[in-house]
Every structure is written in structure tokens, then in C-alpha cells.
Design a protein around this motif. Structure first.
Motif, short mmCIF file in Angstrom:
data_model
loop_
_atom_site.label_atom_id
_atom_site.label_comp_id
_atom_site.label_asym_id
_atom_site.label_seq_id
_atom_site.Cartn_x
_atom_site.Cartn_y
_atom_site.Cartn_z
N ARG A 1 -51.91 88.98 40.95
CA ARG A 1 -50.63 89.12 40.26
C ARG A 1 -50.30 87.87 39.47
O ARG A 1 -49.78 87.93 38.36
CB ARG A 1 -49.54 89.43 41.28
CG ARG A 1 -48.16 89.62 40.67
CD ARG A 1 -48.15 90.75 39.66
NE ARG A 1 -46.81 91.00 39.14
CZ ARG A 1 -46.56 91.53 37.95
NH1 ARG A 1 -47.58 91.88 37.15
NH2 ARG A 1 -45.33 91.73 37.55
N TYR A 2 -50.59 86.71 40.05
CA TYR A 2 -50.38 85.44 39.36
C TYR A 2 -51.20 85.39 38.07
O TYR A 2 -50.70 85.03 36.99
CB TYR A 2 -50.76 84.30 40.30
CG TYR A 2 -50.65 82.91 39.73
CD1 TYR A 2 -49.52 82.48 39.06
CD2 TYR A 2 -51.70 82.00 39.89
CE1 TYR A 2 -49.43 81.18 38.55
CE2 TYR A 2 -51.62 80.71 39.40
CZ TYR A 2 -50.49 80.30 38.74
OH TYR A 2 -50.40 79.02 38.24
N GLU B 1 -40.77 82.12 33.51
CA GLU B 1 -41.38 83.44 33.58
C GLU B 1 -42.02 83.68 34.95
O GLU B 1 -41.85 84.74 35.55
CB GLU B 1 -42.44 83.57 32.48
CG GLU B 1 -43.38 84.76 32.63
CD GLU B 1 -42.70 86.10 32.39
OE1 GLU B 1 -43.30 87.14 32.75
OE2 GLU B 1 -41.57 86.11 31.85
N LEU B 2 -42.73 82.69 35.46
CA LEU B 2 -43.41 82.84 36.74
C LEU B 2 -42.43 82.92 37.91
O LEU B 2 -42.69 83.56 38.92
CB LEU B 2 -44.38 81.68 36.96
CG LEU B 2 -45.56 81.60 36.00
CD1 LEU B 2 -46.36 80.32 36.22
CD2 LEU B 2 -46.48 82.81 36.14
N TRP C 1 -48.49 86.22 29.63
CA TRP C 1 -47.77 85.20 28.86
C TRP C 1 -48.57 84.78 27.63
O TRP C 1 -48.02 84.67 26.52
CB TRP C 1 -47.49 83.99 29.75
CG TRP C 1 -46.82 82.85 29.03
CD1 TRP C 1 -47.41 81.79 28.43
CD2 TRP C 1 -45.41 82.69 28.79
NE1 TRP C 1 -46.48 80.97 27.86
CE2 TRP C 1 -45.23 81.49 28.08
CE3 TRP C 1 -44.29 83.44 29.14
CZ2 TRP C 1 -43.98 81.04 27.69
CZ3 TRP C 1 -43.04 82.98 28.76
CH2 TRP C 1 -42.89 81.79 28.04
N GLU D 1 -52.30 87.93 36.35
CA GLU D 1 -51.74 88.90 35.41
C GLU D 1 -50.57 88.31 34.65
O GLU D 1 -50.43 88.50 33.43
CB GLU D 1 -51.29 90.16 36.15
CG GLU D 1 -52.42 91.04 36.64
CD GLU D 1 -51.90 92.19 37.49
OE1 GLU D 1 -50.65 92.33 37.63
OE2 GLU D 1 -52.73 92.96 38.02
N ARG D 2 -49.70 87.59 35.35
CA ARG D 2 -48.54 87.00 34.69
C ARG D 2 -48.96 85.92 33.69
O ARG D 2 -48.38 85.80 32.61
CB ARG D 2 -47.60 86.42 35.75
CG ARG D 2 -47.01 87.46 36.70
CD ARG D 2 -46.00 88.38 36.01
NE ARG D 2 -44.77 87.68 35.70
CZ ARG D 2 -43.77 87.48 36.55
NH1 ARG D 2 -43.87 87.95 37.80
NH2 ARG D 2 -42.69 86.85 36.19
N ILE E 1 -44.18 85.80 43.48
CA ILE E 1 -45.61 86.09 43.35
C ILE E 1 -46.32 85.56 44.58
O ILE E 1 -46.19 84.38 44.92
CB ILE E 1 -46.20 85.44 42.08
CG1 ILE E 1 -45.45 85.90 40.83
CG2 ILE E 1 -47.69 85.78 41.95
CD1 ILE E 1 -45.87 85.17 39.57
#
Length: 333
Positions: free
Chosen positions: A97-98, A86-87, A105, A100-101, A92
Motif C-alpha cells: 500500500r505504501y 499525502e502519505l 503520487w 501504491e501511494r 498505511i
């Protein structure tokens, strides 16, 4: 696992895992991304609640959800490949933003609140008014609007207990301005009349999810502003001119931390150090590595445990010699 504070049924009081239990869990997690996610969910907030608008988000609502989350994190640590995939799906580069991901998840796959929507833009007459970070629904049915931020601020004041004294490393961000923007612009977005047209019927309860680290000049212990949670993550900063004396008093191994390693404290196995080609150096060598970097550089010291793992002992910033004066000027603007 113990909770520092637990809500009764139907209560919105915060449920927090105590620091000792959190640190014990982090010590057992080996995958860096899973450790960062655990830190995001379990670390202390930077801020106290800011009524009437600024309630704090909770990663879970009950002790059962807290324990289920810990068990889920341990299982994810054993098989982290889906999270890695996913990352890696998009490049990124920013800490926010990291984060947020990672939080997205958890909301999609974790055992607590569930994701309704993420990154919901609000527009009027073709003009974007803002974007809601997360719309979530708890297992108890509460519908929440979360605004997420992960921030690193350096204290640049002269002993005053003011949030304006906390500034971003590159002097483009200030904690008081960020909090004002969250309270007065971001959190009210889901209550605006235009939000009814985006397709996610409310009402939504706005909450802030603000984590991070605050850094204080080495040797100084200023009073905390009333807005801060006293348990917030803490580091230090020194000028390049002060670094030789500081480094001489610290015999640990050192490493500069890239931005995507600014969340959880780092720990590295011997295999990871070898496979990733990580370089750990003495303080003098580190000074040379960061000398020509524009602006402050985040660095961390490491000690070796009995198994040969390198464990982060502390983190801080080395700042240019002119930075403190510029930072104080920015804090007073």
C-alpha cells in the motif's frame, strides 16, 4: 546520468538508469519518503520480461523524461511536505500500500506518464473479478495498465534454479505463485470484455511493475532462475543459531527495520536519529531484541560516514532455527 539501455523513437524497449547513477542520486536525497520513491522508480526489476503477456513497465520513456524525473525528485527532496501530507492522509501499514501511494503520487505530479485511474475494480453480476492497480497514459500517448508489487522473498532451496524456492518470510507467499497470478489473472483484467463497462476505454497494454529484494542464506550463491533480472536487489539471511557467529564477524551498528522501511536502503542524519529516537545497537543486543519476534525479522547494518550520518551497509533476515526446514517444505508444495 547515463542510461543502460535506451529506446529509439516509437520503441517499447526498456529504458533503465544504470546502478551507479541511481546510487549516486539516492546518496544525495535526504528525505526517507523521497528516497523510497526514487528507489521504486529507478531500482532494478526483480524479473526479466515474461513474454507474451508479462512486459515490464518503465517509469519513463525517454532520456529527457529520465533527467526530468531526477530533477523532479531533487526538487521534491527539498520540499517534501506535500508528499508527507499525502502519505499521512490515511494510515498505511503494508509495504504494498505504501508503494501504491508513492507511485500514485509520481503519476499525479511527476514529469513522465500521467495517471488516468488507480484501483479500478472489475465486477460481473455483482462479483468483483479483480482490481487494476494503475491505468496510465504516457507523454507519447500509449495507454498502459500497470500492476505493481513490491516483494521480499527468501531463497529456501538447495541449489536449484527455480522460482518456487523463493518464499515470503511468513511462508504465506511464493514467487512462482505470485508471478502466475500476475500473468494469468491481474494483467489480463483490462482486456476482459467486462472492462469496457468501467468507463475507461481501451485498449490498454498490460505491464508489470515488480520491485523488491531477494535474500540468500549467508555463504550460499545459488544459480538464478531464468525469470530473474540478474541486477535484482540482494540481501542475506541467517538462523538465530547462526547469528552469534555472523554478528561477531560484523562490527557495524544494527537496527531492526519495520515494514515501511523495506524499500530503499536507509540513511539517517544525526538530527533524525535524535529526533526520531532511533536506536542502533551491537549484534548481541539485536539478537535479544528479535529473539521473541514471531517469524523472521528484517535487520540492517549501518556504518557512520565523516559527517556522522548512519548509512545502511547491508540488510537481511534473522529467521527462527526451524524456519529453513519449514521453508523448504513450503517451496516444494
Amino acid at each position: 546520468m547515463t542510461a543502460a539501455e535506451g529506446p529509439a523513437a516509437g520503441s517499447t524497449a526498456a529504458l533503465r538508469i544504470d546502478a551507479a547513477s541511481r546510487d549516486t542520486l539516492l546518496d544525495t536525497l535526504h528525505d526517507a519518503a523521497v528516497r523510497d520513491l526514487a528507489w521504486l522508480l529507478l531500482s532494478a526489476d526483480l524479473l526479466r520480461p515474461q513474454p507474451p503477456v508479462g512486459a515490464l513497465a518503465n517509469s519513463f520513456d525517454t532520456l529527457q523524461e529520465a533527467q526530468a524525473t531526477i530533477d523532479w525528485l531533487r526538487a521534491l527532496d527539498a520540499t517534501p511536505e506535500p508528499l508527507h501530507h499525502e502519505l499521512a492522509a490515511t494510515r498505511i501499514t503494508r509495504v504494498g500500500r505504501y508503494a501504491e501511494r508513492l507511485l500514485g503520487w509520481f503519476l499525479q505530479h511527476g514529469p513522465a506518464a500521467r495517471l488516468v485511474a488507480a484501483g479500478v475494480p472489475l465486477r460481473r453480476a455483482g462479483v468483483t473479478l479483480g482490481e487494476c492497480d494503475f491505468l496510465v497514459q504516457t507523454r507519447q500517448g500509449a495507454r498502459l495498465h500497470w500492476e505493481l508489487a513490491v516483494k521480499c522473498y527468501l531463497h529456501a532451496g538447495d541449489g536449484r534454479a527455480q522460482l518456487s524456492d523463493y518464499v515470503g518470510p511468513n511462508l504465506k507467499d511464493r514467487f512462482d505463485l505470485k508471478l502466475s497470478h500476475v500473468l494469468n489473472h491481474q494483467l489480463p483484467l483490462s482486456a476482459r470484455e467486462e472492462f469496457a463497462s468501467v468507463g475507461y476505454a481501451g485498449p490498454w497494454t498490460p505491464q508489470m511493475f515488480i520491485k523488491g529484494w531477494l535474500f540468500y542464506r549467508h555463504g550460499e550463491t545459488p544459480l538464478d532462475p531464468v525469470e530473474l533480472d540478474p541486477a535484482h536487489g540482494r540481501g542475506w539471511w541467517v538462523t538465530r543459531g547462526d547469528w552469534p557467529a555472523f554478528g561477531a564477524a560484523h562490527s557495524e551498528k544494527w537496527r531492526a527495520l519495520p515494514r515501511l522501511e523495506w524499500l530503499a536502503s536507509r540513511r539517517h542524519t544525526p538530527l533524525e536519529v535524535q529526533s526520531a529516537g532511533l536506536a542502533f545497537v551491537d549484534a548481541q543486543t539485536l539478537a535479544g531484541q528479535t529473539l521473541h519476534q514471531h517469524g523472521p525479522a528484517m535487520v540492517a547494518s549501518f556504518v557512520e560516514d565523516s559527517a556522522g550520518n548512519l548509512i545502511e551497509r547491508s540488510r537481511g533476515f534473522i529467521v527462527p532455527d526451524e524456519w529453513p526446514e519449514l521453508a523448504q517444505s513450503y517451496a516444494r508444495q
